[in-house]
Motif scaffolding. Structure first.
Motif, PDB file in Angstrom:
ATOM      1  N   SER A  16       0.976  -1.175   0.014  1.00 47.61           N
ATOM      2  CA  SER A  16       0.071   0.138   0.191  1.00 47.61           C
ATOM      3  C   SER A  16       0.826   1.295  -0.088  1.00 47.61           C
ATOM      4  O   SER A  16       0.498   2.291  -0.971  1.00 47.61           O
ATOM      5  CB  SER A  16      -1.016   0.098   1.252  1.00 47.61           C
ATOM      6  OG  SER A  16      -1.738   1.340   1.023  1.00 47.61           O
ATOM      7  N   MET A  17       1.952   1.292   0.778  1.00 52.37           N
ATOM      8  CA  MET A  17       3.003   2.375   0.893  1.00 52.37           C
ATOM      9  C   MET A  17       3.484   2.634  -0.418  1.00 52.37           C
ATOM     10  O   MET A  17       3.756   3.797  -0.970  1.00 52.37           O
ATOM     11  CB  MET A  17       3.770   2.099   1.838  1.00 52.37           C
ATOM     12  CG  MET A  17       4.841   3.255   2.077  1.00 52.37           C
ATOM     13  SD  MET A  17       4.423   4.841   2.191  1.00 52.37           S
ATOM     14  CE  MET A  17       3.989   5.162   3.737  1.00 52.37           C
ATOM     15  N   ASN A  18       3.946   1.460  -1.181  1.00 51.03           N
ATOM     16  CA  ASN A  18       4.549   1.599  -2.196  1.00 51.03           C
ATOM     17  C   ASN A  18       3.346   2.245  -3.448  1.00 51.03           C
ATOM     18  O   ASN A  18       3.979   3.092  -4.315  1.00 51.03           O
ATOM     19  CB  ASN A  18       5.077   0.357  -2.740  1.00 51.03           C
ATOM     20  CG  ASN A  18       6.323  -0.336  -2.122  1.00 51.03           C
ATOM     21  OD1 ASN A  18       6.835   0.491  -1.203  1.00 51.03           O
ATOM     22  ND2 ASN A  18       6.812  -1.288  -2.488  1.00 51.03           N
ATOM     23  N   ARG A  19       2.096   1.739  -3.290  1.00 45.83           N
ATOM     24  CA  ARG A  19       1.372   2.221  -4.310  1.00 45.83           C
ATOM     25  C   ARG A  19       1.132   3.927  -4.100  1.00 45.83           C
ATOM     26  O   ARG A  19       1.060   4.437  -4.959  1.00 45.83           O
ATOM     27  CB  ARG A  19       0.065   1.769  -4.465  1.00 45.83           C
ATOM     28  CG  ARG A  19      -0.188   0.445  -5.032  1.00 45.83           C
ATOM     29  CD  ARG A  19      -1.489  -0.156  -4.892  1.00 45.83           C
ATOM     30  NE  ARG A  19      -1.889  -0.521  -3.549  1.00 45.83           N
ATOM     31  CZ  ARG A  19      -1.831  -1.824  -2.876  1.00 45.83           C
ATOM     32  NH1 ARG A  19      -1.074  -2.757  -3.518  1.00 45.83           N
ATOM     33  NH2 ARG A  19      -2.298  -1.948  -1.725  1.00 45.83           N
ATOM     34  N   THR A  20       1.125   4.269  -2.866  1.00 45.66           N
ATOM     35  CA  THR A  20       1.090   5.697  -2.516  1.00 45.66           C
ATOM     36  C   THR A  20       1.980   6.358  -3.056  1.00 45.66           C
ATOM     37  O   THR A  20       1.983   7.357  -3.730  1.00 45.66           O
ATOM     38  CB  THR A  20       1.048   5.777  -1.221  1.00 45.66           C
ATOM     39  OG1 THR A  20      -0.376   5.286  -0.519  1.00 45.66           O
ATOM     40  CG2 THR A  20       0.769   7.111  -0.742  1.00 45.66           C
ATOM     41  N   LEU A  21       3.424   5.981  -2.881  1.00 46.38           N
ATOM     42  CA  LEU A  21       4.593   6.618  -3.434  1.00 46.38           C
ATOM     43  C   LEU A  21       4.552   6.546  -4.986  1.00 46.38           C
ATOM     44  O   LEU A  21       5.101   7.781  -5.695  1.00 46.38           O
ATOM     45  CB  LEU A  21       5.932   5.895  -3.021  1.00 46.38           C
ATOM     46  CG  LEU A  21       5.966   6.193  -1.545  1.00 46.38           C
ATOM     47  CD1 LEU A  21       7.554   5.084  -1.080  1.00 46.38           C
ATOM     48  CD2 LEU A  21       6.605   7.399  -1.176  1.00 46.38           C
ATOM     49  N   LEU A  22       4.281   5.465  -5.628  1.00 45.86           N
ATOM     50  CA  LEU A  22       4.087   5.401  -6.944  1.00 45.86           C
ATOM     51  C   LEU A  22       3.171   6.601  -7.618  1.00 45.86           C
ATOM     52  O   LEU A  22       3.337   7.365  -8.499  1.00 45.86           O
ATOM     53  CB  LEU A  22       3.583   4.207  -7.572  1.00 45.86           C
ATOM     54  CG  LEU A  22       4.626   2.968  -7.611  1.00 45.86           C
ATOM     55  CD1 LEU A  22       4.268   1.670  -8.123  1.00 45.86           C
ATOM     56  CD2 LEU A  22       5.870   3.402  -8.949  1.00 45.86           C
ATOM     57  N   HIS A  23       1.933   6.812  -7.012  1.00 49.02           N
ATOM     58  CA  HIS A  23       1.031   7.645  -7.510  1.00 49.02           C
ATOM     59  C   HIS A  23       1.490   9.117  -7.223  1.00 49.02           C
ATOM     60  O   HIS A  23       1.086   9.924  -7.964  1.00 49.02           O
ATOM     61  CB  HIS A  23      -0.267   7.556  -6.640  1.00 49.02           C
ATOM     62  CG  HIS A  23      -1.241   6.096  -6.945  1.00 49.02           C
ATOM     63  ND1 HIS A  23      -1.709   6.005  -8.318  1.00 49.02           N
ATOM     64  CD2 HIS A  23      -1.605   5.071  -6.367  1.00 49.02           C
ATOM     65  CE1 HIS A  23      -2.245   4.975  -8.617  1.00 49.02           C
ATOM     66  NE2 HIS A  23      -2.237   4.510  -7.224  1.00 49.02           N
ATOM     67  N   LYS A  24       2.027   9.380  -6.037  1.00 51.74           N
ATOM     68  CA  LYS A  24       2.735  10.608  -5.819  1.00 51.74           C
ATOM     69  C   LYS A  24       3.832  10.799  -6.747  1.00 51.74           C
ATOM     70  O   LYS A  24       3.728  11.927  -7.232  1.00 51.74           O
ATOM     71  CB  LYS A  24       3.243  10.536  -4.558  1.00 51.74           C
ATOM     72  CG  LYS A  24       4.028  12.112  -4.242  1.00 51.74           C
ATOM     73  CD  LYS A  24       4.863  12.066  -2.736  1.00 51.74           C
ATOM     74  CE  LYS A  24       5.302  13.262  -2.453  1.00 51.74           C
ATOM     75  NZ  LYS A  24       5.922  14.140  -3.393  1.00 51.74           N
ATOM     76  N   GLY A  25       4.539   9.975  -7.190  1.00 51.55           N
ATOM     77  CA  GLY A  25       5.606  10.021  -8.238  1.00 51.55           C
ATOM     78  C   GLY A  25       5.225  10.430  -9.622  1.00 51.55           C
ATOM     79  O   GLY A  25       5.631  11.550 -10.204  1.00 51.55           O
ATOM     80  N   LEU A  26       3.977   9.733  -9.876  1.00 51.67           N
ATOM     81  CA  LEU A  26       3.205  10.048 -11.070  1.00 51.67           C
ATOM     82  C   LEU A  26       2.661  11.501 -11.237  1.00 51.67           C
ATOM     83  O   LEU A  26       2.834  12.035 -12.236  1.00 51.67           O
ATOM     84  CB  LEU A  26       2.043   9.014 -11.478  1.00 51.67           C
ATOM     85  CG  LEU A  26       1.481   8.881 -12.668  1.00 51.67           C
ATOM     86  CD1 LEU A  26       2.308   9.084 -13.839  1.00 51.67           C
ATOM     87  CD2 LEU A  26      -0.068   7.880 -12.728  1.00 51.67           C
ATOM     88  N   ALA A  27       2.166  11.794 -10.310  1.00 54.04           N
ATOM     89  CA  ALA A  27       1.461  13.231 -10.098  1.00 54.04           C
ATOM     90  C   ALA A  27       2.500  14.186 -10.001  1.00 54.04           C
ATOM     91  O   ALA A  27       2.301  15.297 -10.801  1.00 54.04           O
ATOM     92  CB  ALA A  27       0.678  13.366  -8.764  1.00 54.04           C
ATOM     93  N   ASP A  28       3.657  13.960  -9.569  1.00 54.55           N
ATOM     94  CA  ASP A  28       4.816  15.041  -9.571  1.00 54.55           C
ATOM     95  C   ASP A  28       5.456  15.084 -10.821  1.00 54.55           C
ATOM     96  O   ASP A  28       5.745  16.362 -11.427  1.00 54.55           O
ATOM     97  CB  ASP A  28       6.057  14.664  -8.442  1.00 54.55           C
ATOM     98  CG  ASP A  28       5.612  14.904  -7.105  1.00 54.55           C
ATOM     99  OD1 ASP A  28       4.523  15.487  -6.828  1.00 54.55           O
ATOM    100  OD2 ASP A  28       6.337  14.300  -6.327  1.00 54.55           O
ATOM    101  N   THR A  29       5.463  13.980 -11.490  1.00 55.94           N
ATOM    102  CA  THR A  29       5.944  14.031 -12.914  1.00 55.94           C
ATOM    103  C   THR A  29       5.050  14.657 -13.812  1.00 55.94           C
ATOM    104  O   THR A  29       5.373  15.206 -14.597  1.00 55.94           O
ATOM    105  CB  THR A  29       6.248  12.521 -13.378  1.00 55.94           C
ATOM    106  OG1 THR A  29       7.221  11.846 -12.546  1.00 55.94           O
ATOM    107  CG2 THR A  29       6.767  12.507 -14.687  1.00 55.94           C
ATOM    108  N   GLN A  30       3.643  14.503 -13.630  1.00 50.42           N
ATOM    109  CA  GLN A  30       2.745  14.772 -14.486  1.00 50.42           C
ATOM    110  C   GLN A  30       2.883  16.565 -14.391  1.00 50.42           C
ATOM    111  O   GLN A  30       2.632  17.387 -15.202  1.00 50.42           O
ATOM    112  CB  GLN A  30       1.396  14.613 -14.433  1.00 50.42           C
ATOM    113  CG  GLN A  30       1.135  13.168 -14.645  1.00 50.42           C
ATOM    114  CD  GLN A  30      -0.228  12.550 -14.235  1.00 50.42           C
ATOM    115  OE1 GLN A  30      -0.870  12.777 -13.392  1.00 50.42           O
ATOM    116  NE2 GLN A  30      -0.541  11.379 -15.018  1.00 50.42           N
ATOM    117  N   THR A  31       2.971  17.104 -13.141  1.00 48.14           N
ATOM    118  CA  THR A  31       3.037  18.361 -12.604  1.00 48.14           C
ATOM    119  C   THR A  31       4.236  18.950 -13.481  1.00 48.14           C
ATOM    120  O   THR A  31       3.973  20.214 -13.899  1.00 48.14           O
ATOM    121  CB  THR A  31       3.119  18.689 -11.440  1.00 48.14           C
ATOM    122  OG1 THR A  31       1.881  18.150 -10.753  1.00 48.14           O
ATOM    123  CG2 THR A  31       3.280  20.118 -10.846  1.00 48.14           C
TER     124      THR A  31
END
Length: 172
Positions: A123-138
Motif C-alpha cells: 500500500s505504501m509503495n502504491r502511494t509513493l508510485l501515485h505521488k511520483g506520477l503526479a509529481d512527474t505530470q506536474t
C-alpha cells in the motif's frame, strides 16, 4: 510391518508444516523486496526500480508455487481425516491433536502477521508510485507552459496558480 494411519498423518503434518514455514519465509523475502522498492521510490532513484519490481514478481511466482504445494498437502490431510476437500487453517487446528494444534496455530499467527506487513508495504509503495506520477505530470505541465493544480480550495477542489518559474536543462 504396515504403515499406520498415525504414521501417514504425522508424515503429512510434517510436510504441511514445512510448506507453511516456506510460505512464511517467502513472505519475509517479499517484504524485504517491497522495502527495497519503497526505498527506491522514496529516494527518487528510478534507475533500479524495474529490477526491484522484477524481483518482487519473482518472489510472488515462488509464493504461488508454494501455495499449490500447501494446497496439495492440505488435500492429503483432508482425505486422511475425512474433512472437506479445502479445509481452513481453523479446521486443521481443530482436527489436530497436541502438539500439532499449537504448531499450526503458531503458523497461522505468523502468516497473518507477515501478510499484514506485506499488505502495508504494498500500500505504501502504491502511494509513493501515485505521488511520483503526479509529481512527474506536474513537472511536465510546467515545462510545457500549462497550468496544473497547485493546491486545494476550502471545498477540496484543486486550484491552479500562475505559472511558476522553472529551471530545466534540456540536455539532462
Amino acid at each position: 510391518m504396515p504403515i499406520t494411519d498415525e504414521e501417514i498423518a504425522s508424515s503429512i503434518l510434517n510436510e504441511l508444516s514445512y510448506a507453511l514455514w516456506r510460505q512464511h519465509r517467502l513472505l519475509e523475502v517479499l517484504l524485504f523486496k517491497l522495502d527495497v522498492e519503497q526505498l527506491l521510490l522514496a529516494s527518487g532513484r528510478a534507475r533500479w526500480l524495474e529490477q526491484a519490481t522484477s524481483e518482487v514478481e519473482a518472489v510472488l511466482d515462488q509464493i504461488r508455487a508454494e501455495e499449490l504445494n500447501r494446497a496439495t498437502q492440505l488435500r492429503r490431510f483432508a482425505a486422511v481425516f475425512s474433512l472437506s476437500e479445502e479445509p481452513s487453517m481453523g479446521d486443521l487446528i481443530s482436527t489436530c491433536s497436541p502438539p500439532w494444534d499449537d504448531i499450526f496455530r503458531e503458523h497461522r499467527a505468523m502468516l497473518l502477521t507477515a501478510v499484514a506487513a506485506v499488505e502495508d508495504a504494498a500500500s505504501m509503495n502504491r502511494t509513493l508510485l501515485h505521488k511520483g506520477l503526479a509529481d512527474t505530470q506536474t513537472f511536465l505541465r510546467s515545462i510545457e507552459g500549462q497550468r496544473g493544480p497547485t493546491g486545494y480550495s476550502r471545498s477540496g477542489a484543486t486550484t491552479s496558480g500562475g505559472l511558476r518559474p522553472a529551471i530545466f536543462d534540456s540536455d539532462a
